[in-house]
Scaffold this active site. Sequence first.
Site, short mmCIF file in Angstrom:
data_model
loop_
_atom_site.label_atom_id
_atom_site.label_comp_id
_atom_site.label_asym_id
_atom_site.label_seq_id
_atom_site.Cartn_x
_atom_site.Cartn_y
_atom_site.Cartn_z
CG HIS A 184 -47.14 51.19 -11.35
ND1 HIS A 184 -48.21 52.01 -11.12
CD2 HIS A 184 -46.31 51.34 -10.30
CE1 HIS A 184 -48.03 52.65 -9.98
NE2 HIS A 184 -46.88 52.26 -9.46
CD GLU A 425 -48.42 46.52 -32.76
OE1 GLU A 425 -49.06 46.75 -31.73
OE2 GLU A 425 -48.10 45.37 -33.11
CG ASP A 449 -47.28 48.07 -28.69
OD1 ASP A 449 -46.62 48.33 -27.67
OD2 ASP A 449 -47.75 46.95 -28.94
CB CYS A 496 -57.37 46.09 -33.06
SG CYS A 496 -55.59 46.02 -33.25
C1 PEP Z 1 -51.84 47.60 -29.58
O1 PEP Z 1 -50.62 47.70 -29.43
O2 PEP Z 1 -52.60 48.58 -29.69
C2 PEP Z 1 -52.48 46.28 -29.63
C3 PEP Z 1 -53.74 46.13 -29.96
O3 PEP Z 1 -51.72 45.20 -29.29
P1 PEP Z 1 -51.29 44.80 -27.78
O4 PEP Z 1 -52.06 45.68 -26.84
O5 PEP Z 1 -51.60 43.36 -27.65
O6 PEP Z 1 -49.82 45.10 -27.82
MG MG Z 2 -49.34 45.99 -29.74
#
Ligand code: PEP
Ligand code: MG
Length: 537
Positions: A184, A425, A449, A496
Site C-alpha cells: 500500500h 502542511e 501531509d 501544491c
Molecule cells: C504535500 O504534502 O502535500 C506535498 C506536496 O508534499 P509531499 O507529497 O512531497 O509530501
Molecule cells: Mg509533504
Amino acid sequence: MTQEYKGKSVYKGIALGPVVVFQKNDVQVKREKITDAEGEIARMQDAVSASQEQLQKLYDKAVKEVGEASAAIFEVHQMMLEDEDYQDAICNMIRNEMVNAEYAVAVTGDNFAEMFASMDDDYMQARSADIRDISNRLVQNLSGHAPVDMNGMEPSIIVADDLSPSETVQMDKDKILGFVTNSHTAILARMMNIPALIGVPVELDALQNGMQAVVDGFAGTFVVEPSKEVCEQTKARMAEEAEKQQLLQQMKGQETVTKDGRQVHLYANIGSVSDIASVLDNDAEGIGLFRSEFLYLGKTDFPTEEEQFNAYKQALQLMAGKKVIIRTLDIGADKQVDYFNLGQEDNPAMGYRAIRICLKQPEIFKTQLRALLRAAVYGNLSVMYPMITSTEEVEQIFAIVEEVRAELEAAEIPYKMPEQGVMIETPAAVMISDELAEMVDFFSIGTNDLTQYTLAIDRQNAKLDDFYNAHHKAILRMIRMVVENAHKCGKWAGICGELGADLELTDAFMEMGVDELSVAPSMVLKVRKNIREYSAN
Ligand code: PEP
Ligand code: MG
C-alpha cells in the site's frame, strides 16, 4: 484464464500490454532435490544465454550514456559468466548433489565471492561484488523473473510486491505502461503520469513475464489475460482518452484567467530535471514544486554541491525565466535513504524528517542552500521549506541561509537571493499562518501531509481508506484561512498537494482566492480549462 484483481488507483489512466514482474535483487533461493541433472544444467545454460544478452544490452546502453571506460564493467561480467571454473563448479554441484540450478548458482556464487574477497590483490577483491552480481542475475533468470532490464524491454506493466521511490526513479519511464503493487506504499506513478494501482492482491508467482494485462486506473482493476472483448473495450477507451487529450491541447498557449478576469498562476510539480520536458509540453507557467529529495534518492552517498548546483541550474535554464520553486530536502517518512542513517522509527511520518533533519544536521542543509543560491543566478528561483510547524524554525532557517549567503559573498562566488516561502502542511502552520505570513514571501499548501495530520490518517495505511475524505470541511476551511492570512500581509498562497488538481474543487479554490495551483504536468491543461470556465458572478 482471465483473472481480475481490485486495487487502489494512484493515477487515473488505462494501460494494456505485457506484464513484467519486478524482483528485488534479494531473491530467496530454496534447496530442492531434482531427478534430471542434465535438464537442470540445460536450464542453467539458458539462463547464462539470457544473462549474456542482458549484459550486452546494458553494455551498449552504458557506452552511449556513460562512455566506454565505465561500460567496461559489463564486459567483465560477460567474461566472468563464461568462466569455465565457475560454470563447472555449478554443474558439478547439480550432478553430485542432485539439487536445483538456482541453489547451485547461489552457493557457487557465494563460494567464489568469498574466495575473491580473501585475496590480497585489490583488483581481485573488487571482483567479489561482481561475482555476486552475475550470480544474482542468473538466479533471477532461472526463476523466470528476469531482473527488470529496461534496455531492450518492450513497454510493459511493472508488477511488484513493493516499489520504493528510489527503485521507481531509476526506471526508464518510456518503458513503463503501468504499475501494479501488492503493497500500500504510495508510489511515484502519479508524478510520472503512469496508470497505477496499489494494494492489488495478486500473487507474483502466478504471473509470467509477457502475459497480457490491463491496468484500469479509473475502475481500480488489474485484469490479467483479458478476453478479446475486454482488450477491444480497453483499446476503445484508450482511444477516447487520447481524443480528450487532443481536445485539451486547445488550452495550450491560453492564459490561466477566470471568466471574470482574475489571473491565476498555474505551475507543475516535478521530481527531477527530466520531468521538465513534460512541464513545457503541457504549457505550465512554471514549476510550483520541485521535490529536490530525488537528487538524494537511489544513491549511496549525499549528492555533492556541484551535482545539485548543476541540476538546479539546468532546471532554471530550461525554464528560461519562468518561476521555479525548489523545495528543500524532504527525506524521511515514506522517502528513506540508507546513507542518512535515520534509523528505525515507530512513527516516521511524525518523525525525524524534512526540515527537522536540515536543522539538526545543518551541514547537509548548507550544501543544498549553497547550490541553490549559486544556481539562482541562472533564472527565476524561489525556495520553499517543508514541514514547518513554528516561527522559530523559520528564524533558524533564515539564520542558516544568511550564513551561507555571507560565506558566498566573502568568497566572491556569484549568487542571488531567491524568494523564500514555506509549505503549509501541518495544522500548526495553518494556525500560525498569520505570523508566518509576515516572515516569508509566499505559502504553498501541501494538502497531502496537511490532510494526514489533520484527519489523523496515515497517508500510507490502506485500512484507513474508508475514513479518508479529501474534501473534508476541516481541510477546506484551513485552506481558506491560510489564503486569507497570506493576503492580509500582501503575500500569495498556492496549493501544491494533490488536492490542487482535484477538478471538483477548482471553483472552491477560485472562490477562496487561491493565487496559484501547482499540479502534475498531465493535469495542467485540465485545471486551466476549469479555471477559465469559473466566474464569481
Ligand atoms: C504535500 O504534502 O502535500 C506535498 C506536496 O508534499 P509531499 O507529497 O512531497 O509530501
Ligand atoms: Mg509533504
